[in-house]
Write a protein that holds these residues in place. Sequence first.
Motif: not given
Length: 272
Positions: A202-230
């Motif tokens: 909920d803490a991640l979801r609340k912050q992402s909604l406030a800052k970006r207007g859409r929810p962010l989930h923990p799994h999205d962080l793993r996907v972003s990490f993999a994409t960034y490395l590649y």
Amino acid sequence: MTHFEYLDHYLKTHLFYSKSTIKAYRSDLRQMKNHQIEWSMKSLQRYFNELIKRYKPTTAMRRYHALMALGNELIRAKRLKVNPMKQVRPIVHQHIQQREHHPLEETIQMIRHITDPTYRLFFELISQTGLRFMEARLLSIEDIQFAKSTLLVRHGKGRRLRTVPLGEGLVSKLRTFLEGRTTGLVFQSVRGKAINEQSARDALRKQSLAKRGRPLHPHDLRVSFATYLYQTGNRKLLEIQQLLGHGSSRTTEGYIISQETKLQQVIDALSA
């Protein structure tokens, strides 16, 4: 005790699966039992032949992987000699996922505005190491090698251990956060137990909604990490696979989101 009863008890007492995973796996078991499916190759093959006719591909594929994991547990418990799921034809859905890309550097900056210091560092760790939510939640202080700037992941899927590197800045934040503690969980409640799973999400979801207007989930962080490395780090797929703790490079490939190729835009241009 039947296989179903054993697996249901196993899931109820499992420490490493998330609540949502346990709920989904138990539902899969009930469906299997309701359809009177046995733990045999022929029975399971018939079951999945019907599934792909009646359900969405994602549902059939998720259930396939769930029963594969549960079959492996029956092997580990010596209730079966061979996992019959390994003889069932795999379900393959040839579909290009057009998921939204979350630039990692922007995401980390957003995470750093989470007010709760525990949740803030928790998600900063996930975003910079690619750990799964439960792997980070169950991380012990003893598994952080501060001198080497690495951490040992003990609770990965498939009982796979792995060591991942830590950035210097993250190491410094962890030292400060622990305030001299040398044992126990890194991220814990005031009672010394693992942080609440739903409150953290909920803490991640609340912050992402406030800052970006859409929810962010923990799994999205793993996907972003993999994409960034590649894409930005130019790391090889095998190296990313090992960092994420995937058993197959095909799984890792599914995590890489292309920033350049916008398939829908290309297709739209054809019909303009």
